[in-house]
Design a protein around this motif. Structure first.
Motif, PDB file in Angstrom:
ATOM      1  N   GLN A  14     101.426  72.587 111.919  1.00  0.00           N
ATOM      2  CA  GLN A  14     100.478  71.792 112.724  1.00  0.00           C
ATOM      3  C   GLN A  14      99.044  72.040 112.282  1.00  0.00           C
ATOM      4  N   TYR A 131     108.734  67.128 122.144  1.00  0.00           N
ATOM      5  CA  TYR A 131     108.285  67.681 120.855  1.00  0.00           C
ATOM      6  C   TYR A 131     109.453  68.081 119.934  1.00  0.00           C
ATOM      7  N   ASP A 138     111.827  64.872 111.919  1.00  0.00           N
ATOM      8  CA  ASP A 138     111.155  65.293 110.676  1.00  0.00           C
ATOM      9  C   ASP A 138     112.183  65.854 109.684  1.00  0.00           C
ATOM     10  N   GLY A 150     108.868  80.580 110.527  1.00  0.00           N
ATOM     11  CA  GLY A 150     108.819  81.866 111.198  1.00  0.00           C
ATOM     12  C   GLY A 150     109.850  81.894 112.325  1.00  0.00           C
ATOM     13  N   ASP A 152     109.569  82.035 115.483  1.00  0.00           N
ATOM     14  CA  ASP A 152     109.300  81.285 116.716  1.00  0.00           C
ATOM     15  C   ASP A 152     109.883  79.870 116.695  1.00  0.00           C
ATOM     16  N   VAL A 189     104.550  87.806 112.661  1.00  0.00           N
ATOM     17  CA  VAL A 189     103.355  88.637 112.516  1.00  0.00           C
ATOM     18  C   VAL A 189     102.709  88.692 113.903  1.00  0.00           C
TER      19      VAL A 189
HETATM   20  P1  TYM Z   1     103.212  75.965 113.587  1.00  0.00           P
HETATM   21  O1  TYM Z   1     102.167  75.039 113.114  1.00  0.00           O
HETATM   22  O2  TYM Z   1     103.040  76.602 114.929  1.00  0.00           O
HETATM   23  O3  TYM Z   1     103.440  77.119 112.556  1.00  0.00           O
HETATM   24  C1  TYM Z   1     103.689  76.858 111.177  1.00  0.00           C
HETATM   25  C2  TYM Z   1     104.638  77.896 110.621  1.00  0.00           C
HETATM   26  O4  TYM Z   1     104.086  79.206 110.766  1.00  0.00           O
HETATM   27  C3  TYM Z   1     105.036  80.055 111.412  1.00  0.00           C
HETATM   28  N1  TYM Z   1     104.306  81.033 112.239  1.00  0.00           N
HETATM   29  C4  TYM Z   1     104.443  82.358 112.145  1.00  0.00           C
HETATM   30  N2  TYM Z   1     105.210  83.121 111.349  1.00  0.00           N
HETATM   31  C5  TYM Z   1     105.108  84.466 111.477  1.00  0.00           C
HETATM   32  N3  TYM Z   1     104.290  85.072 112.368  1.00  0.00           N
HETATM   33  C6  TYM Z   1     103.494  84.347 113.196  1.00  0.00           C
HETATM   34  N4  TYM Z   1     102.685  84.962 114.047  1.00  0.00           N
HETATM   35  C7  TYM Z   1     103.554  82.924 113.097  1.00  0.00           C
HETATM   36  N5  TYM Z   1     102.918  81.905 113.742  1.00  0.00           N
HETATM   37  C8  TYM Z   1     103.394  80.761 113.205  1.00  0.00           C
HETATM   38  C9  TYM Z   1     105.885  79.113 112.259  1.00  0.00           C
HETATM   39  O5  TYM Z   1     107.128  79.680 112.557  1.00  0.00           O
HETATM   40  C10 TYM Z   1     105.986  77.920 111.355  1.00  0.00           C
HETATM   41  O6  TYM Z   1     107.006  78.090 110.403  1.00  0.00           O
HETATM   42  N6  TYM Z   1     106.822  72.915 115.224  1.00  0.00           N
HETATM   43  C11 TYM Z   1     106.242  73.511 114.034  1.00  0.00           C
HETATM   44  C12 TYM Z   1     105.805  72.475 113.017  1.00  0.00           C
HETATM   45  C13 TYM Z   1     106.874  71.508 112.638  1.00  0.00           C
HETATM   46  C14 TYM Z   1     107.993  71.777 111.804  1.00  0.00           C
HETATM   47  C15 TYM Z   1     108.696  70.528 111.709  1.00  0.00           C
HETATM   48  C16 TYM Z   1     108.470  72.905 111.141  1.00  0.00           C
HETATM   49  C17 TYM Z   1     106.905  70.207 113.009  1.00  0.00           C
HETATM   50  N7  TYM Z   1     108.025  69.615 112.440  1.00  0.00           N
HETATM   51  C18 TYM Z   1     109.875  70.412 110.962  1.00  0.00           C
HETATM   52  C19 TYM Z   1     109.646  72.777 110.408  1.00  0.00           C
HETATM   53  C20 TYM Z   1     110.328  71.561 110.312  1.00  0.00           C
HETATM   54  C21 TYM Z   1     105.029  74.321 114.444  1.00  0.00           C
HETATM   55  O7  TYM Z   1     104.415  74.070 115.447  1.00  0.00           O
HETATM   56  O8  TYM Z   1     104.647  75.251 113.526  1.00  0.00           O
END
Ligand code: TYM
Length: 331
Positions: A14, A131, A138, A150, A152, A189
């Motif tokens: 995002q 969502y 996607d 990640g 989450d 993380v």
């Molecule tokens: P988003 O934008 O919150 O995060 C992007 C990616 O970063 C990973 N991530 C982390 N990994 C490790 N430690 C952390 N603290 C941390 N914070 C974020 C997330 O796991 C992610 O991989 N819904 C998704 C975006 C999305 C998506 C998709 C992903 C939309 N459509 C289709 C995969 C496939 C999201 O909000 O990621």
């Protein structure tokens, strides 16, 4: 001999803010490495960012900056497909079709929905609730084999798998059921200030996260202030959340194992260790910052790349959309 098709990888991020070190270690860094061995597609999930109140001008700027950041992090448009979600209209269309196979009860159980609904109690909109359906669209549009994210996102990936399975069994084989790909280290993380919480770009305390565009002095300062514990030893052990987080970050970036890291800092204090982690992270992010400066200034190049990405993404995803429409009985 028949050529074996490379497995297809897809993932998104995002544009809600500048990527954090969590996004980088948990996702984007791995994406760059995967593009050597897989057919990869990565995108900026700008439609997902509409689920929280975001100023239009800010969303527009951050979407372009995030696209430039993907390139700056080494995602190579000659190796991978890179695009912006809203420039490919198949995503929203498949999302609607899939929403009719998505169950209210399943969506109500999503922890991210519950967290975000609690944090934005004044804006619990329908998009926030559905969502995960858009996220499933996607993924399923590209018949992805694996989705690197990640930790989450695991629940959303399980939801996607269930939805694809339910749709396939009702209407006949339409979608590949994707596998999650969650890296064994660095998949979560933690915040530098509250190490029991995930590092997040929406955290109000800027010292809790590293933005991948922070400069060296800021990075080192944030690591110096990182919350740890009252002990002295740099060892990975239950209950030492802050130190465990720093060891994990250092281990992933240097490629050293956890015992190797513990050995390296034997007899040294937390001060030395925090400085070493800060310096390592700053060195890793420096070229990204420099690439970003160059790439984000070249608006014509960016536009050319995201338009090219949109065309290719459309040509792949429209085949799946047409199939899904036919299966459910749309003309
Ligand atoms: P988003 O934008 O919150 O995060 C992007 C990616 O970063 C990973 N991530 C982390 N990994 C490790 N430690 C952390 N603290 C941390 N914070 C974020 C997330 O796991 C992610 O991989 N819904 C998704 C975006 C999305 C998506 C998709 C992903 C939309 N459509 C289709 C995969 C496939 C999201 O909000 O990621």
């Amino acid at each position: 001999m028949e050529e074996v098709r490379k497995k297809r990888i897809l993932s998104g991020i995002q544009p809600t803010g500048i990527f954090t070190l969590g996004n980088y270690i948990g996702a984007v860094r791995n994406w760059g490495q995967l593009q050597e061995d897989y057919e990869c597609a990565y995108f900026i999930a700008d439609l997902h960012s509409l689920t929280v109140a975001i100023e239009p001008a800010k969303l527009r700027k951050q979407t372009l900056d995030s696209f430039a950041l993907l390139l700056a992090c080494g995602i190579d448009p000659n190796k991978s497909l890179i695009f912006i979600q809203s420039t490919v209209n198949t995503h929203a269309q498949l999302s609607w079709i899939l929403s009719n196979s998505a169950m209210f009860g399943d969506l109500s159980r999503m922890t991210q929905f519950k967290d975000k609904a609690a944090r934005h109690a004044d804006n619990v909109n329908a998009g926030l609730f559905t969502y995960p359906v858009l996220m499933a669209a996607d993924i399923l549009l590209y018949q992805a084999d694996m989705v690197p994210t990640g930790a989450d996102q695991k629940q959303h990936l399980e939801f996607t798998r269930d939805l694809a399975t339910r749709f396939n069994s009702r209407f006949g084989q339409t979608f590949k059921v994707p596998e999650p790909y969650i890296a064994p280290a660095g998949a979560k993380v933690m915040s530098l200030q509250e190490p029991t919480k995930k590092m997040s770009k929406s955290d109000e305390n800027v010292n809790s996260f590293i933005s991948i565009l922070d400069d060296e002095a800021v990075i080192i300062n944030k690591f110096k202030r990182a919350v740890t514990d009252s002990e002295k030893e740099v060892v990975f052990r239950e209950g030492k959340d802050g130190i465990n987080n720093l060891i994990t970050i250092y281990s992933v970036i240097t490629g050293k194992t956890i015992p190797e890291v513990e050995k390296e800092f034997e007899g040294k204090g937390y001060g030395d260790f925090k400085l070493a982690v800060g310096q390592t992270v700053a060195d890793e992010l420096k070229p990204i910052r420099e690439n970003f400066k160059r790439i984000s200034a070249d608006k014509a190049y960016l536009e050319e790349q995201y338009k090219k990405g949109a065309e290719i993404a459309y040509s792949i995803s429209s085949r799946t959309l047409a199939k899904a429409k036919r299966k459910v009985g749309l003309i």
